[in-house]
Write a protein that holds these residues in place. Structure first.
Motif, PDB file in Angstrom:
ATOM      1  N   LYS A 225      41.409  44.593  28.478  1.00 55.59           N
ATOM      2  CA  LYS A 225      40.740  44.195  27.245  1.00 55.59           C
ATOM      3  C   LYS A 225      40.113  42.813  27.353  1.00 55.59           C
ATOM      4  CE  LYS A 225      41.292  47.827  24.773  1.00 55.59           C
ATOM      5  NZ  LYS A 225      40.104  48.606  24.344  1.00 55.59           N
ATOM      6  N   SER A 226      40.754  41.917  28.078  1.00 58.63           N
ATOM      7  CA  SER A 226      40.194  40.568  28.225  1.00 58.63           C
ATOM      8  C   SER A 226      38.891  40.581  29.009  1.00 58.63           C
ATOM      9  CB  SER A 226      41.212  39.652  28.912  1.00 58.63           C
ATOM     10  OG  SER A 226      41.478  40.087  30.237  1.00 58.63           O
ATOM     11  N   HIS A 227      38.746  41.493  29.974  1.00 59.79           N
ATOM     12  CA  HIS A 227      37.488  41.616  30.714  1.00 59.79           C
ATOM     13  C   HIS A 227      36.474  42.472  29.970  1.00 59.79           C
ATOM     14  CE1 HIS A 227      38.628  39.651  34.488  1.00 59.79           C
ATOM     15  NE2 HIS A 227      39.844  40.171  34.312  1.00 59.79           N
ATOM     16  N   GLU A 228      36.927  43.292  29.075  1.00 59.92           N
ATOM     17  CA  GLU A 228      36.020  44.190  28.364  1.00 59.92           C
ATOM     18  C   GLU A 228      35.287  43.483  27.226  1.00 59.92           C
ATOM     19  OE1 GLU A 228      36.620  47.902  25.306  1.00 59.92           O
ATOM     20  OE2 GLU A 228      37.891  47.821  27.080  1.00 59.92           O
ATOM     21  N   GLU A 229      35.959  42.602  26.528  1.00 63.56           N
ATOM     22  CA  GLU A 229      35.355  41.946  25.361  1.00 63.56           C
ATOM     23  C   GLU A 229      34.129  41.107  25.711  1.00 63.56           C
ATOM     24  OE1 GLU A 229      38.415  39.823  23.397  1.00 63.56           O
ATOM     25  OE2 GLU A 229      39.488  41.633  22.718  1.00 63.56           O
ATOM     26  N   PRO A 230      34.148  40.253  26.765  1.00 61.42           N
ATOM     27  CA  PRO A 230      32.912  39.503  27.074  1.00 61.42           C
ATOM     28  C   PRO A 230      31.719  40.394  27.397  1.00 61.42           C
ATOM     29  CG  PRO A 230      34.802  38.551  28.200  1.00 61.42           C
ATOM     30  CD  PRO A 230      35.254  39.860  27.628  1.00 61.42           C
TER      31      PRO A 230
END
Length: 251
Positions: A225-230
């Protein structure tokens, strides 16, 4: 024979014409609920529509396939725990160490039975209802998604799945207690110590494996999720800029 084959379509056509004239086509004696089924509480089935999208793979069906495996194992655990509960000796004395251990194993086995039974009940109902909603019409996936992600449905599903994984080490721990009680009944407690110790260590190992899997899963999910949001934010910003500069060429 040839004449009979040509008479059958005519007979069917005449039956349809007569039924259409009466305003009730394809109506027979069994079109309505007959006795004794008519006295039962009224029930209705969902519409049946043969939409080609029903046969395509989707993310909900993929997730439900994993819950099917859990249901199968949970049913086996229910059978095993019930057998262990009924084979337990009923003349238990809580004034002795063996009696306390035996009763503790019985309580743990009862807990295992209830946890797996709850898993079977909840997951089977959710599997059944989710598949029905998936095939209810053109918006079946969206309706099934709203049901699958309902907070109450999610909470029940997560609770019973966690209970299922916790019941496995509890089953081994309960078995160790019953093994000790079986050896104690035959005055061979010394022979039970190695087996009970091994089963107890195995139960702790299963518990550690369960906790380790959950911690790694949470860490991987958070990383995803941390890589998906940006990336999602970048795509949204680019789409907004393109609409702002060339509104007439927005296709």
């Amino acid at each position: 024979m040839y004449a009979q084959m040509h008479q059958q379509p005519a007979m069917v056509a005449s039956m349809h014409a007569g039924a259409a004239g009466q305003g009730e086509p394809f109506r027979t004696d069994y079109s309505e609920t007959t006795f004794p089924l008519s006295v039962l509480p009224r029930s209705q089935s969902m519409d049946v529509q043969n939409d080609p999208r029903f046969f395509s793979e989707n993310v909900i069906s993929k997730r439900l396939a994993a819950f099917k495996t859990i249901c199968v194992v949970a049913v086996l655990m229910v059978n095993l725990s019930v057998k262990q509960m009924f084979t337990l000796e009923k003349d238990i004395s809580l004034h002795t160490v063996g009696g306390v251990i035996n009763y503790t194993g019985f309580c743990l086995m009862t807990l295992v039975f209830l946890m797996n039974l709850a898993t079977v009940i909840v997951l089977i109902q959710q599997l059944f209802m989710t598949y029905r909603l998936l095939t209810c019409g053109p918006t079946g996936f969206e309706i099934a998604k709203s049901y699958y992600l309902n907070p109450n449905i999610v909470t029940m599903r997560h609770v019973v799945v966690k209970g299922f994984f916790c019941s496995l080490p509890l089953f081994v721990a309960s078995s160790s207690c019953m093994v000790y009680a079986s050896f104690d009944k035959n005055d061979a407690k010394e022979l039970a110590y190695p087996i009970v110790g091994f089963l107890a260590l195995s139960s702790l190992a299963l518990w550690y494996i369960n906790v380790k899997h959950q911690s790694i899963f949470r860490e991987r999910y958070a990383l995803c999720k941390s890589h998906e949001e940006p990336l999602i934010m970048h795509v949204e910003q680019m789409s907004q800029r393109s609409r702002g500069w060339w509104p007439s060429l927005d296709v």
